[in-house]
Design a protein around this motif. Structure first.
Motif, PDB file in Angstrom:
ATOM      1  N   ALA A 169      -1.238  -5.376   5.563  1.00  0.00           N
ATOM      2  CA  ALA A 169      -1.724  -5.628   6.920  1.00  0.00           C
ATOM      3  C   ALA A 169      -1.499  -4.435   7.842  1.00  0.00           C
ATOM      4  N   GLU A 170      -0.486  -3.640   7.559  1.00  0.00           N
ATOM      5  CA  GLU A 170      -0.169  -2.488   8.408  1.00  0.00           C
ATOM      6  C   GLU A 170      -0.829  -1.201   7.909  1.00  0.00           C
ATOM      7  N   ALA A 171      -1.415  -1.243   6.728  1.00  0.00           N
ATOM      8  CA  ALA A 171      -1.963  -0.032   6.106  1.00  0.00           C
ATOM      9  C   ALA A 171      -3.097   0.621   6.892  1.00  0.00           C
ATOM     10  N   PRO A 172      -4.057  -0.127   7.459  1.00  0.00           N
ATOM     11  CA  PRO A 172      -5.127   0.569   8.189  1.00  0.00           C
ATOM     12  C   PRO A 172      -4.600   1.402   9.357  1.00  0.00           C
ATOM     13  N   TRP A 173      -3.719   0.828  10.150  1.00  0.00           N
ATOM     14  CA  TRP A 173      -3.182   1.568  11.299  1.00  0.00           C
ATOM     15  C   TRP A 173      -2.293   2.714  10.832  1.00  0.00           C
ATOM     16  N   LEU A 174      -1.389   2.438   9.897  1.00  0.00           N
ATOM     17  CA  LEU A 174      -0.480   3.486   9.424  1.00  0.00           C
ATOM     18  C   LEU A 174      -1.249   4.582   8.705  1.00  0.00           C
ATOM     19  N   GLY A 175      -2.260   4.206   7.927  1.00  0.00           N
ATOM     20  CA  GLY A 175      -3.073   5.209   7.241  1.00  0.00           C
ATOM     21  C   GLY A 175      -3.742   6.157   8.212  1.00  0.00           C
ATOM     22  N   GLU A 176      -4.290   5.620   9.286  1.00  0.00           N
ATOM     23  CA  GLU A 176      -4.939   6.481  10.280  1.00  0.00           C
ATOM     24  C   GLU A 176      -3.915   7.336  11.014  1.00  0.00           C
ATOM     25  N   VAL A 204       0.866  -1.169   0.000  1.00  0.00           N
ATOM     26  CA  VAL A 204       0.000   0.000   0.000  1.00  0.00           C
ATOM     27  C   VAL A 204       0.903   1.219   0.000  1.00  0.00           C
ATOM     28  N   GLU A 205       0.522   2.217  -0.777  1.00  0.00           N
ATOM     29  CA  GLU A 205       1.342   3.416  -0.921  1.00  0.00           C
ATOM     30  C   GLU A 205       0.529   4.634  -0.501  1.00  0.00           C
ATOM     31  N   PHE A 206       1.123   5.458   0.353  1.00  0.00           N
ATOM     32  CA  PHE A 206       0.523   6.717   0.782  1.00  0.00           C
ATOM     33  C   PHE A 206       1.355   7.854   0.198  1.00  0.00           C
ATOM     34  N   ALA A 207       0.691   8.875  -0.323  1.00  0.00           N
ATOM     35  CA  ALA A 207       1.371  10.044  -0.863  1.00  0.00           C
ATOM     36  C   ALA A 207       1.253  11.174   0.143  1.00  0.00           C
ATOM     37  N   THR A 251      -8.757   2.987   6.497  1.00  0.00           N
ATOM     38  CA  THR A 251      -8.907   2.096   5.350  1.00  0.00           C
ATOM     39  C   THR A 251      -8.525   2.849   4.087  1.00  0.00           C
ATOM     40  N   PRO A 252      -7.295   2.654   3.604  1.00  0.00           N
ATOM     41  CA  PRO A 252      -6.879   3.400   2.426  1.00  0.00           C
ATOM     42  C   PRO A 252      -7.553   2.879   1.165  1.00  0.00           C
ATOM     43  N   THR A 253      -7.999   3.797   0.315  1.00  0.00           N
ATOM     44  CA  THR A 253      -8.527   3.423  -0.983  1.00  0.00           C
ATOM     45  C   THR A 253      -7.656   4.000  -2.080  1.00  0.00           C
ATOM     46  N   GLN A 254      -6.911   5.032  -1.760  1.00  0.00           N
ATOM     47  CA  GLN A 254      -5.932   5.593  -2.675  1.00  0.00           C
ATOM     48  C   GLN A 254      -4.953   6.407  -1.840  1.00  0.00           C
ATOM     49  N   PHE A 267      14.575   4.767   0.624  1.00  0.00           N
ATOM     50  CA  PHE A 267      15.279   3.969   1.621  1.00  0.00           C
ATOM     51  C   PHE A 267      14.287   3.270   2.541  1.00  0.00           C
ATOM     52  N   CYS A 268      14.756   2.206   3.152  1.00  0.00           N
ATOM     53  CA  CYS A 268      13.948   1.468   4.125  1.00  0.00           C
ATOM     54  C   CYS A 268      14.120   2.135   5.481  1.00  0.00           C
ATOM     55  N   THR A 269      13.038   2.267   6.217  1.00  0.00           N
ATOM     56  CA  THR A 269      13.081   2.908   7.522  1.00  0.00           C
ATOM     57  C   THR A 269      11.859   2.458   8.321  1.00  0.00           C
ATOM     58  N   ARG A 270      11.646   3.093   9.434  1.00  0.00           N
ATOM     59  CA  ARG A 270      10.452   2.845  10.239  1.00  0.00           C
ATOM     60  C   ARG A 270       9.623   4.125  10.240  1.00  0.00           C
ATOM     61  N   VAL A 271       8.341   3.986   9.965  1.00  0.00           N
ATOM     62  CA  VAL A 271       7.403   5.102   9.967  1.00  0.00           C
ATOM     63  C   VAL A 271       6.348   4.779  11.016  1.00  0.00           C
ATOM     64  N   CYS A 272       6.208   5.640  12.006  1.00  0.00           N
ATOM     65  CA  CYS A 272       5.293   5.394  13.127  1.00  0.00           C
ATOM     66  C   CYS A 272       5.586   4.035  13.770  1.00  0.00           C
ATOM     67  N   GLY A 273       6.843   3.645  13.777  1.00  0.00           N
ATOM     68  CA  GLY A 273       7.251   2.391  14.408  1.00  0.00           C
ATOM     69  C   GLY A 273       7.095   1.152  13.544  1.00  0.00           C
ATOM     70  N   LEU A 274       6.633   1.297  12.299  1.00  0.00           N
ATOM     71  CA  LEU A 274       6.439   0.155  11.400  1.00  0.00           C
ATOM     72  C   LEU A 274       7.468   0.178  10.275  1.00  0.00           C
ATOM     73  N   ASP A 275       7.863  -1.010   9.813  1.00  0.00           N
ATOM     74  CA  ASP A 275       8.766  -1.090   8.671  1.00  0.00           C
ATOM     75  C   ASP A 275       8.074  -0.550   7.430  1.00  0.00           C
ATOM     76  N   ALA A 276       8.793   0.287   6.683  1.00  0.00           N
ATOM     77  CA  ALA A 276       8.227   0.889   5.477  1.00  0.00           C
ATOM     78  C   ALA A 276       9.357   1.299   4.546  1.00  0.00           C
ATOM     79  N   VAL A 277       8.995   1.592   3.323  1.00  0.00           N
ATOM     80  CA  VAL A 277       9.919   2.171   2.353  1.00  0.00           C
ATOM     81  C   VAL A 277       9.449   3.596   2.104  1.00  0.00           C
TER      82      VAL A 277
END
Length: 132
Positions: free
Chosen positions: A95-102, A40-43, A123-126, A70-80
Motif C-alpha cells: 500500500a505504501e509502495a506507490p508513494w515511496l517508489g516515487e 515490495v522491494e526497491f533496490a 507504480t513499481p514493477t521491479q 534493520f527496521c526504520t523509517r524511510v521518507c517517514g514510512l515504516d520499512a525494512v
C-alpha cells in the motif's frame, strides 16, 4: 545474519524468529508457523546510494555492515532496510509502495541516477536502480 536459500534471503530477527524475503521452495519444518506477508522491494545501487539513503532515513547508516538489516523509517514510512554488499534494499508494504517508489525515484534523479522498473511514476514493477 542472512542465509541464502533457493530464491530467498532468510534473516535471523531474534531467537527462533526469522524474516524471509522471497519465495523459498522448501516446506516449513514441523513446529514452524509460516506467516506470509506481501511486500515490495526497491533496490538502490551505485556509489550515490548511501548519500541518497542518508537523506531519507532517520537512522545513522555509517556503521551498517554488509549483510545486515534493520527496521526504520524511510521518507517517514515504516520499512525494512538491508545492505547486501554495497547495494541497499528498501522493503515496504504494498500500500505504501506507490508513494515511496516515487519519493525514492525523485531522490535518484536528484543524484543524477537512472530509474528502472516503473510503468509510470509511483507504480513499481521491479527494483529501483540508483546508478549515477
Amino acid at each position: 545474519r542472512f542465509i541464502a536459500q533457493d530464491d530467498a534471503l532468510i534473516a535471523s530477527v531474534a531467537a527462533r524468529q526469522f524474516l524471509i524475503l522471497g519465495q523459498p521452495h522448501a516446506e516449513a519444518p514441523t513446529g514452524v508457523l509460516r506467516l506470509e506477508h506481501p511486500c515490495v522491494e526497491f533496490a538502490l545501487e551505485g556509489p550515490a546510494a548511501p548519500d541518497l539513503l542518508a537523506e531519507v532515513v532517520s537512522a545513522n547508516l555509517d556503521g551498517c555492515a554488509p549483510e545486515t538489516w534493520f527496521c526504520t523509517r524511510v521518507c517517514g514510512l515504516d520499512a525494512v532496510l538491508y545492505r547486501h554488499n554495497d547495494d541497499w534494499r528498501v522493503v515496504c508494504a504494498p500500500a505504501e509502495a506507490p508513494w515511496l517508489g516515487e519519493a525514492l525515484a525523485e531522490r535518484v534523479r536528484a543524484h543524477a541516477g537512472e530509474v528502472e522498473g516503473l510503468d509510470h511514476p509511483g507504480t513499481p514493477t521491479q527494483a529501483e536502480g540508483a546508478t549515477p
